[in-house]
Scaffold this active site. Structure first.
Site, PDB file in Angstrom:
ATOM      1  N   THR A  42      44.447  47.509 163.311  1.00 25.59           N
ATOM      2  CA  THR A  42      44.904  46.121 163.257  1.00 25.59           C
ATOM      3  C   THR A  42      43.651  45.173 163.843  1.00 25.59           C
ATOM      4  O   THR A  42      43.336  44.049 163.125  1.00 25.59           O
ATOM      5  CB  THR A  42      46.227  45.966 164.206  1.00 25.59           C
ATOM      6  OG1 THR A  42      47.185  46.818 163.806  1.00 25.59           O
ATOM      7  CG2 THR A  42      46.824  44.377 164.265  1.00 25.59           C
ATOM      8  N   TYR A  67      56.377  46.245 155.432  1.00 25.11           N
ATOM      9  CA  TYR A  67      56.989  45.424 154.551  1.00 25.11           C
ATOM     10  C   TYR A  67      58.194  46.007 153.817  1.00 25.11           C
ATOM     11  O   TYR A  67      59.177  45.498 153.696  1.00 25.11           O
ATOM     12  CB  TYR A  67      55.991  44.616 153.636  1.00 25.11           C
ATOM     13  CG  TYR A  67      56.684  43.457 152.836  1.00 25.11           C
ATOM     14  CD1 TYR A  67      56.976  42.590 153.276  1.00 25.11           C
ATOM     15  CD2 TYR A  67      57.056  43.872 151.433  1.00 25.11           C
ATOM     16  CE1 TYR A  67      57.727  41.345 152.530  1.00 25.11           C
ATOM     17  CE2 TYR A  67      57.640  43.106 150.459  1.00 25.11           C
ATOM     18  CZ  TYR A  67      57.863  41.728 150.983  1.00 25.11           C
ATOM     19  OH  TYR A  67      58.336  40.745 150.336  1.00 25.11           O
ATOM     20  N   TYR A  93      51.249  55.527 164.646  1.00 29.48           N
ATOM     21  CA  TYR A  93      51.204  54.251 165.211  1.00 29.48           C
ATOM     22  C   TYR A  93      52.597  53.547 164.995  1.00 29.48           C
ATOM     23  O   TYR A  93      52.827  53.088 163.918  1.00 29.48           O
ATOM     24  CB  TYR A  93      49.994  53.572 164.533  1.00 29.48           C
ATOM     25  CG  TYR A  93      49.660  52.232 164.794  1.00 29.48           C
ATOM     26  CD1 TYR A  93      50.191  51.809 166.032  1.00 29.48           C
ATOM     27  CD2 TYR A  93      48.927  51.440 164.074  1.00 29.48           C
ATOM     28  CE1 TYR A  93      49.757  50.373 166.529  1.00 29.48           C
ATOM     29  CE2 TYR A  93      48.451  50.134 164.628  1.00 29.48           C
ATOM     30  CZ  TYR A  93      48.725  49.643 165.781  1.00 29.48           C
ATOM     31  OH  TYR A  93      48.561  48.371 166.090  1.00 29.48           O
ATOM     32  N   ARG A  98      54.595  44.308 164.154  1.00 22.42           N
ATOM     33  CA  ARG A  98      53.637  44.108 163.242  1.00 22.42           C
ATOM     34  C   ARG A  98      54.412  44.605 161.929  1.00 22.42           C
ATOM     35  O   ARG A  98      54.305  43.744 160.614  1.00 22.42           O
ATOM     36  CB  ARG A  98      52.439  44.976 163.175  1.00 22.42           C
ATOM     37  CG  ARG A  98      51.349  44.158 164.319  1.00 22.42           C
ATOM     38  CD  ARG A  98      50.410  43.265 163.891  1.00 22.42           C
ATOM     39  NE  ARG A  98      49.707  42.757 164.592  1.00 22.42           N
ATOM     40  CZ  ARG A  98      48.678  41.937 164.184  1.00 22.42           C
ATOM     41  NH1 ARG A  98      48.590  41.578 163.226  1.00 22.42           N
ATOM     42  NH2 ARG A  98      47.608  41.424 165.328  1.00 22.42           N
ATOM     43  N   LYS A 107      50.545  56.299 168.946  1.00 24.41           N
ATOM     44  CA  LYS A 107      50.115  55.153 169.711  1.00 24.41           C
ATOM     45  C   LYS A 107      51.520  54.365 169.805  1.00 24.41           C
ATOM     46  O   LYS A 107      51.926  53.974 168.494  1.00 24.41           O
ATOM     47  CB  LYS A 107      49.034  54.581 168.903  1.00 24.41           C
ATOM     48  CG  LYS A 107      48.641  53.075 169.375  1.00 24.41           C
ATOM     49  CD  LYS A 107      48.009  52.344 168.407  1.00 24.41           C
ATOM     50  CE  LYS A 107      47.399  50.973 169.037  1.00 24.41           C
ATOM     51  NZ  LYS A 107      46.426  50.093 168.240  1.00 24.41           N
ATOM     52  N   ILE A 124      44.787  53.226 173.133  1.00 17.58           N
ATOM     53  CA  ILE A 124      44.090  52.802 172.188  1.00 17.58           C
ATOM     54  C   ILE A 124      43.784  51.151 172.460  1.00 17.58           C
ATOM     55  O   ILE A 124      45.056  50.404 172.023  1.00 17.58           O
ATOM     56  CB  ILE A 124      44.540  52.869 170.649  1.00 17.58           C
ATOM     57  CG1 ILE A 124      44.535  54.452 170.477  1.00 17.58           C
ATOM     58  CG2 ILE A 124      43.792  52.368 169.547  1.00 17.58           C
ATOM     59  CD1 ILE A 124      44.833  54.946 169.071  1.00 17.58           C
TER      60      ILE A 124
END
Length: 291
Positions: A46, A109, A134, A139, A162, A203
């Protein structure tokens, strides 16, 4: 120490003034990170503006990170996608290029169900490159459910997760339910709390500008030096917070530009920080002697 413990920098992708990837500045950033004591780099996540890089750039940034690092630190390549075929293609390239692991974001999405998520991540893991899941629902619009994490943790190539959902409770659940899965914080301000319940590192966005501080915080915590880790957490907490006063990676790239390390350039739909927020960030950087 566990295999994936440590401080990993979600490294930015710098651009030239005319909007091209600035590979020379990128190499300089990598050297700055290694000199700062981080344990690894995560290119094209990202923070690396992966949505606006084309495939050729995406693959080249990963190659340059691997070539520049020369095995001095681990490279966890950001090769996730919301299409399994695309994630497989990018991950195969990263594996062939010599990456140490892949960071696999929740498909965004299209919001797959639990079975679809399991099959997606398992297909990538079947390639044999170690996978760091992740989880970043803010997001992607979709959390990786705990039962999916538990199922995936049984795969020998799924090595870590993560956690960027902002929940220390969830980290406790993962640590108790998946003892072999290592947890890395995805939020700088929660690194210390997450490590206190069993996380093994971060991270990090903040390590782009303060690699030594973030690395020292994580290493102190791993060694059980909690007072030293807490001192660094409190000293840099304002920085951790202010690097998210706008959409990541806008503030951290602004900070690096203020430090003279990159140009203050983005690709639309991302754009520069407002002047008011820029002044606030500059004040914070001065407070911790980064400019």
């Amino acid at each position: 120490m566990s295999t994936w413990a440590g401080a990993y920098t979600a490294i930015v992708t710098p651009f030239t003034r005319d909007g091209q990837v600035d590979y020379e500045r990128f190499k300089e950033l990598i050297e700055f990170q290694i000199a700062g004591g981080v344990d690894g780099l995560v290119p094209v996540g990202t923070t690396g503006e992966s949505p606006t890089l084309d495939y050729v750039e995406h693959e080249r940034v990963i190659e340059v990170a691997i070539e520049t690092a020369r095995k001095r630190v681990k490279i966890i390549a950001g090769t996730g996608a919301n299409s399994t075929a695309e994630a497989l293609e990018l991950t195969k390239h990263a594996k062939d290029a010599g990456a140490d692991a892949t960071l696999q974001v929740t498909p965004y999405y299209n919001k797959p169900n639990a079975l679809g998520l399991t099959r997606h991540f398992a297909a990538v893991a079947d390639l044999g490159l170690p996978v760091v899941l992740y989880n970043v629902p803010g997001r992607t619009g979709k959390e990786i459910p705990l039962d999916v994490v538990v199922e995936l943790s049984k795969h020998p190539a799924v090595v870590a997760i993560k956690e960027a959902a902002g929940s220390v409770d969830r980290v406790s659940q993962i640590v108790t339910s998946c003892p072999k899965l290592e947890v890395l914080s995805g939020d700088d301000s929660l690194t210390l709390p997450m490590m206190s319940v069993g996380g093994v590192g971060v991270i990090s966005v903040a390590s782009n500008v303060a690699p030594r501080a973030v690395a020292d915080l994580v290493h102190h915590a791993l060694a059980g030096r909690w007072a030293e880790a807490r001192s660094l957490h409190l000293k840099y907490y304002r920085l951790f917070a202010d690097l998210f006063i706008d959409t990541n990676p806008i503030p951290v790239k602004t900070a690096l530009a203020l430090m003279g390390k990159i140009e203050d350039v983005y690709r639309l739909p991302l754009c520069e920080l407002s002047e008011g927020l820029k002044r606030r960030l500059e004040t914070t950087l001065r407070a911790v002697n980064l400019i």
